[in-house]
Design an enzyme around this catalytic site. Structure first.
Site, PDB file in Angstrom:
ATOM      1  N   ARG A 114      -3.874  -9.853   4.545  1.00 62.48           N
ATOM      2  CA  ARG A 114      -4.055 -10.036   3.189  1.00 62.48           C
ATOM      3  C   ARG A 114      -2.833  -9.471   2.462  1.00 62.48           C
ATOM      4  NH1 ARG A 114      -9.363  -7.093   0.680  1.00 62.48           N
ATOM      5  NH2 ARG A 114      -8.880  -7.546  -1.608  1.00 62.48           N
ATOM      6  N   LYS A 136       0.817  -1.080   0.076  1.00 60.59           N
ATOM      7  CA  LYS A 136       0.125   0.112  -0.069  1.00 60.59           C
ATOM      8  C   LYS A 136       0.866   1.119  -0.124  1.00 60.59           C
ATOM      9  CE  LYS A 136      -4.501  -1.712   1.395  1.00 60.59           C
ATOM     10  NZ  LYS A 136      -5.573  -1.483   2.393  1.00 60.59           N
TER      11      LYS A 136
END
Length: 200
Positions: free
Chosen positions: A179, A145
């Site tokens: 995740r 991210k």
């Protein structure tokens, strides 16, 4: 678009397949296609989504987001990001339980990168253990991210090391599901972390 993929994966893999959607009709069709988890970035707030999730009898993951996906990163603000995200998720868990979803089928996700600055994300990661009492587990999705990119000044394809560090911290702070894009490397890192935790 997602349903043929869900159907094939559910048929070929011996593990639950998660479908990411906020739309009740996609939820219903994904259940028929063999999905094993509903993951909703809007925490089942869209009209009909809660009813569809209840009817599915599947585990659900409730995520926090500030704003809408198209505008969420336009100057997000919190007085206390940990407290506010906790309050939101606690209320959504309460609503889901009242609607008939047992607590043991509910996961929560603080929503790293969804309406949060780098400082917000770091604070949530540092205090991830605060969310452990809300539901059956905490999901952390940090892999590759922008928070990793900002910390390391690295493009998406050069964020593996930072993603692994974040995953280890998340596990140490109580996350039960990580995740990730880089499965093998993440599993190896988490195995080491779990082995150290097991010695306590």
């Amino acid at each position: 678009r997602v349903l043929p993929i869900v159907e094939r994966l559910a048929r070929e893999l011996p593990i639950p397949v998660s479908v990411d959607t906020s739309k009740p009709e996609v939820m219903r069709q994904a259940v028929r296609a063999g999905a094993g988890l509903i993951n909703d970035v809007r925490a089942l707030q869209m009209p009909g989504a809660l009813d569809a999730a209840v009817a599915s009898r599947l585990p659900v993951c409730l995520m926090h987001i500030q704003g809408e996906p198209s505008t969420m990163q336009q100057e997000p603000h919190y007085d206390d990001v940990v407290a506010e995200v906790y309050t939101f998720l606690a209320e959504r868990v309460r609503v889901c339980e009242a609607a008939g979803i047992p607590g043991e089928r509910i996961l929560v996700d603080p929503g790293f990168g969804f309406g949060k600055t780098l400082d917000h994300n770091l604070r949530l990661l540092r205090h991830l253990d605060c969310f452990s009492d809300l539901a059956a587990g905490v999901l952390a999705g940090i892999s590759r991210k922008s928070m990793i990119g900002l910390l390391l000044n690295a493009p998406v394809d050069q964020r593996l090391s930072g993603s692994l560090a974040a995953a280890v911290i998340a596990l140490w702070q109580g996350a039960t599901i990580i995740r990730t894009h880089d499965v093998r490397e993440t599993v190896q890192a988490l195995c080491v972390c779990a082995a150290v935790q097991a010695t306590w």
